[in-house]
Design a protein around this motif. Structure first.
Motif, PDB file in Angstrom:
ATOM      1  N   TRP A 147       0.839  -1.203   0.000  1.00  0.00           N
ATOM      2  CA  TRP A 147       0.000   0.000   0.000  1.00  0.00           C
ATOM      3  C   TRP A 147       0.872   1.250   0.000  1.00  0.00           C
ATOM      4  O   TRP A 147       0.614   2.207  -0.741  1.00  0.00           O
ATOM      5  N   VAL A 148       1.912   1.265   0.825  1.00  0.00           N
ATOM      6  CA  VAL A 148       2.791   2.436   0.923  1.00  0.00           C
ATOM      7  C   VAL A 148       3.533   2.670  -0.393  1.00  0.00           C
ATOM      8  O   VAL A 148       3.613   3.795  -0.890  1.00  0.00           O
ATOM      9  N   ARG A 149       4.069   1.606  -0.974  1.00  0.00           N
ATOM     10  CA  ARG A 149       4.839   1.781  -2.216  1.00  0.00           C
ATOM     11  C   ARG A 149       3.955   2.203  -3.393  1.00  0.00           C
ATOM     12  O   ARG A 149       4.439   2.833  -4.334  1.00  0.00           O
ATOM     13  N   GLU A 150       2.671   1.873  -3.343  1.00  0.00           N
ATOM     14  CA  GLU A 150       1.760   2.324  -4.404  1.00  0.00           C
ATOM     15  C   GLU A 150       1.483   3.824  -4.305  1.00  0.00           C
ATOM     16  O   GLU A 150       1.061   4.437  -5.291  1.00  0.00           O
ATOM     17  N   ARG A 151       1.735   4.411  -3.156  1.00  0.00           N
ATOM     18  CA  ARG A 151       1.360   5.805  -2.930  1.00  0.00           C
ATOM     19  C   ARG A 151       2.534   6.748  -2.721  1.00  0.00           C
ATOM     20  O   ARG A 151       2.362   7.962  -2.727  1.00  0.00           O
ATOM     21  N   LEU A 152       3.717   6.180  -2.516  1.00  0.00           N
ATOM     22  CA  LEU A 152       4.904   7.009  -2.368  1.00  0.00           C
ATOM     23  C   LEU A 152       5.924   6.644  -3.436  1.00  0.00           C
ATOM     24  O   LEU A 152       6.217   5.471  -3.647  1.00  0.00           O
ATOM     25  N   THR A 153       6.457   7.654  -4.079  1.00  0.00           N
ATOM     26  CA  THR A 153       7.581   7.484  -4.999  1.00  0.00           C
ATOM     27  C   THR A 153       8.863   7.820  -4.252  1.00  0.00           C
ATOM     28  O   THR A 153       8.937   8.860  -3.582  1.00  0.00           O
ATOM     29  N   TYR A 154       9.853   6.932  -4.350  1.00  0.00           N
ATOM     30  CA  TYR A 154      11.123   7.203  -3.674  1.00  0.00           C
ATOM     31  C   TYR A 154      11.847   8.314  -4.434  1.00  0.00           C
ATOM     32  O   TYR A 154      12.238   8.147  -5.588  1.00  0.00           O
ATOM     33  N   ARG A 155      12.016   9.458  -3.778  1.00  0.00           N
ATOM     34  CA  ARG A 155      12.653  10.597  -4.433  1.00  0.00           C
ATOM     35  C   ARG A 155      13.420  11.406  -3.397  1.00  0.00           C
ATOM     36  O   ARG A 155      12.831  12.204  -2.653  1.00  0.00           O
ATOM     37  N   PRO A 156      14.740  11.223  -3.303  1.00  0.00           N
ATOM     38  CA  PRO A 156      15.542  11.974  -2.323  1.00  0.00           C
ATOM     39  C   PRO A 156      15.421  13.474  -2.542  1.00  0.00           C
ATOM     40  O   PRO A 156      15.295  13.956  -3.677  1.00  0.00           O
ATOM     41  N   GLY A 157      15.472  14.211  -1.443  1.00  0.00           N
ATOM     42  CA  GLY A 157      15.461  15.667  -1.504  1.00  0.00           C
ATOM     43  C   GLY A 157      14.094  16.299  -1.449  1.00  0.00           C
ATOM     44  O   GLY A 157      13.983  17.525  -1.348  1.00  0.00           O
ATOM     45  N   THR A 158      13.032  15.489  -1.499  1.00  0.00           N
ATOM     46  CA  THR A 158      11.685  16.056  -1.489  1.00  0.00           C
ATOM     47  C   THR A 158      11.126  16.204  -0.084  1.00  0.00           C
ATOM     48  O   THR A 158      10.166  16.941   0.132  1.00  0.00           O
ATOM     49  N   THR A 159      11.706  15.504   0.879  1.00  0.00           N
ATOM     50  CA  THR A 159      11.307  15.621   2.284  1.00  0.00           C
ATOM     51  C   THR A 159      12.578  15.756   3.122  1.00  0.00           C
ATOM     52  O   THR A 159      13.685  15.596   2.623  1.00  0.00           O
ATOM     53  N   ASP A 160      12.390  16.039   4.403  1.00  0.00           N
ATOM     54  CA  ASP A 160      13.531  16.099   5.306  1.00  0.00           C
ATOM     55  C   ASP A 160      13.171  15.392   6.606  1.00  0.00           C
ATOM     56  O   ASP A 160      12.106  14.791   6.734  1.00  0.00           O
ATOM     57  N   VAL A 161      14.067  15.473   7.586  1.00  0.00           N
ATOM     58  CA  VAL A 161      13.856  14.712   8.813  1.00  0.00           C
ATOM     59  C   VAL A 161      12.690  15.231   9.636  1.00  0.00           C
ATOM     60  O   VAL A 161      12.273  14.577  10.600  1.00  0.00           O
ATOM     61  N   HIS A 162      12.139  16.384   9.277  1.00  0.00           N
ATOM     62  CA  HIS A 162      11.011  16.945  10.011  1.00  0.00           C
ATOM     63  C   HIS A 162       9.681  16.688   9.310  1.00  0.00           C
ATOM     64  O   HIS A 162       8.640  17.195   9.745  1.00  0.00           O
ATOM     65  N   THR A 163       9.673  15.912   8.248  1.00  0.00           N
ATOM     66  CA  THR A 163       8.454  15.633   7.496  1.00  0.00           C
ATOM     67  C   THR A 163       7.681  14.501   8.161  1.00  0.00           C
ATOM     68  O   THR A 163       8.242  13.448   8.465  1.00  0.00           O
ATOM     69  N   SER A 164       6.386  14.708   8.374  1.00  0.00           N
ATOM     70  CA  SER A 164       5.561  13.670   8.994  1.00  0.00           C
ATOM     71  C   SER A 164       5.056  12.687   7.941  1.00  0.00           C
ATOM     72  O   SER A 164       5.119  12.950   6.731  1.00  0.00           O
ATOM     73  N   ALA A 165       4.525  11.570   8.410  1.00  0.00           N
ATOM     74  CA  ALA A 165       3.950  10.581   7.501  1.00  0.00           C
ATOM     75  C   ALA A 165       2.822  11.185   6.671  1.00  0.00           C
ATOM     76  O   ALA A 165       2.706  10.922   5.469  1.00  0.00           O
ATOM     77  N   THR A 166       1.994  11.984   7.307  1.00  0.00           N
ATOM     78  CA  THR A 166       0.863  12.589   6.599  1.00  0.00           C
ATOM     79  C   THR A 166       1.338  13.531   5.503  1.00  0.00           C
ATOM     80  O   THR A 166       0.809  13.532   4.383  1.00  0.00           O
ATOM     81  N   GLU A 167       2.349  14.330   5.794  1.00  0.00           N
ATOM     82  CA  GLU A 167       2.874  15.263   4.786  1.00  0.00           C
ATOM     83  C   GLU A 167       3.477  14.506   3.600  1.00  0.00           C
ATOM     84  O   GLU A 167       3.261  14.887   2.442  1.00  0.00           O
ATOM     85  N   ALA A 168       4.235  13.442   3.868  1.00  0.00           N
ATOM     86  CA  ALA A 168       4.829  12.666   2.775  1.00  0.00           C
ATOM     87  C   ALA A 168       3.738  11.998   1.943  1.00  0.00           C
ATOM     88  O   ALA A 168       3.826  11.971   0.704  1.00  0.00           O
ATOM     89  N   TRP A 169       2.728  11.468   2.588  1.00  0.00           N
ATOM     90  CA  TRP A 169       1.610  10.817   1.884  1.00  0.00           C
ATOM     91  C   TRP A 169       0.900  11.817   0.963  1.00  0.00           C
ATOM     92  O   TRP A 169       0.573  11.497  -0.187  1.00  0.00           O
ATOM     93  N   LYS A 170       0.681  13.024   1.437  1.00  0.00           N
ATOM     94  CA  LYS A 170       0.012  14.034   0.618  1.00  0.00           C
ATOM     95  C   LYS A 170       0.878  14.466  -0.563  1.00  0.00           C
ATOM     96  O   LYS A 170       0.368  14.759  -1.644  1.00  0.00           O
ATOM     97  N   ARG A 171       2.199  14.479  -0.377  1.00  0.00           N
ATOM     98  CA  ARG A 171       3.106  14.815  -1.477  1.00  0.00           C
ATOM     99  C   ARG A 171       3.245  13.674  -2.466  1.00  0.00           C
ATOM    100  O   ARG A 171       3.561  13.883  -3.639  1.00  0.00           O
TER     101      ARG A 171
END
Length: 280
Positions: A147-171
């Motif tokens: 489920w996670v891999r269908e909704r997240l693309t692995y892309r370095p530099g788009t998030t940082d250590v302060h990004t929450s799960a919800t923010e990454a999911w929305k991006r």
């Protein structure tokens, strides 16, 4: 089959003006336990400092140090020799009813509740419960990874250590820590205790003996269903001989490789390098 690996992790900072004092914690020494054994481990700082070691609340080894002389750079290097654990067999899972019972809930309450980077979200809670309704606990962990891999693309530099799960999911994109955080939200929503694991990953499944390659700081998850079982949602594999466990906690906030405060000018990163060598 377990491996033996040498890991060298170096991270550094440069300051705009001399720092007069700093207080720091490093979590870069691999753990011993669960089949993994740390045979040697050293931490060195430049400038040199007196080091103190302790185990934090979550069982991670912390190297603490402070500096009280002017310095414009700080470099921390950890070197370790580790025998890693072979890929574990999945535990025989209890029923969801038993997993959601008071005994498990009381024992693992900290790994069932939202945390700083793994907050509740109605849609994610619903998704986790829907997946649980369609899978037994062991297969549920694998389904969460899908489920996670269908909704997240692995892309370095788009998030940082302060990004929450919800923010990454929305991006719809992020890195390994975002994959792990999002997986944990779904697991906990379904009633499965889940913990965040930080460490290192050897990038090559067929690594040559004696060859040093660029490794990765990495994150994955462990779910509890009768016992803890590690799974890497970024790479869709169980945590095994290529994974080196350094720290565990509720989310990244419990396990940062470096954390500190200082008095002085603004800082910039000198970068992080991880080199790994398979020795056996």
């Amino acid at each position: 089959m377990s491996w033996q690996m040498r890991v060298e992790h170096s991270t550094g900072y440069r300051y705009a003006s001399p720092v007069l004092s700093s207080y720091n914690e490093a979590r870069i020494i691999p753990q011993t336990g669960g089949g993994q054994v740390t045979l040697e481990a050293t931490v060195r700082t430049e400038p040199a400092a007196t080091l103190y070691r302790y185990w934090d609340y979550w069982g991670s080894q912390v190297t603490a140090f402070d500096l009280h002389g002017p310095h414009t750079e700080l470099v921390v290097t950890g070197r370790s020799l580790v025998r890693t654990a072979a890929e574990p067999a999945r535990p025989e899972p209890p029923s969801w009813e038993a997993l959601r019972g008071d005994d498990v809930g009381d024992r693992y309450v900290e790994f069932l509740r939202p945390a700083r980077f793994t907050p509740d979200h109605p849609e994610l809670v619903a998704a986790g419960r829907e997946l649980a309704a369609a899978h037994d606990p062991a297969d549920f962990v694998l389904a969460v990874g899908d489920w996670v891999r269908e909704r997240l693309t692995y892309r370095p530099g788009t998030t940082d250590v302060h990004t929450s799960a919800t923010e990454a999911w929305k991006r719809g994109e992020g890195v390994c820590q975002d994959f792990a955080h999002l997986a944990l939200v779904l697991m906990r929503a379904a009633g499965m205790p889940g913990r965040y694991v930080s460490g290192y990953l050897h990038p090559l499944a067929d690594a040559a003996i004696g060859e040093t390659v660029e490794g990765q700081s990495h994150a994955w998850v462990e779910g509890w269903f009768g016992d803890w079982w590690g799974f890497d949602p970024t790479n869709a594999v169980p945590a095994g001989e290529r994974h080196v466990v350094v720290a565990r906690g509720r989310d990244y906030d419990d396990v940062p490789p470096m954390r500190g405060v200082y008095s002085g000018g603004t800082s910039s990163s000198l970068g992080v390098t991880v080199n790994v060598t398979r020795l056996a």
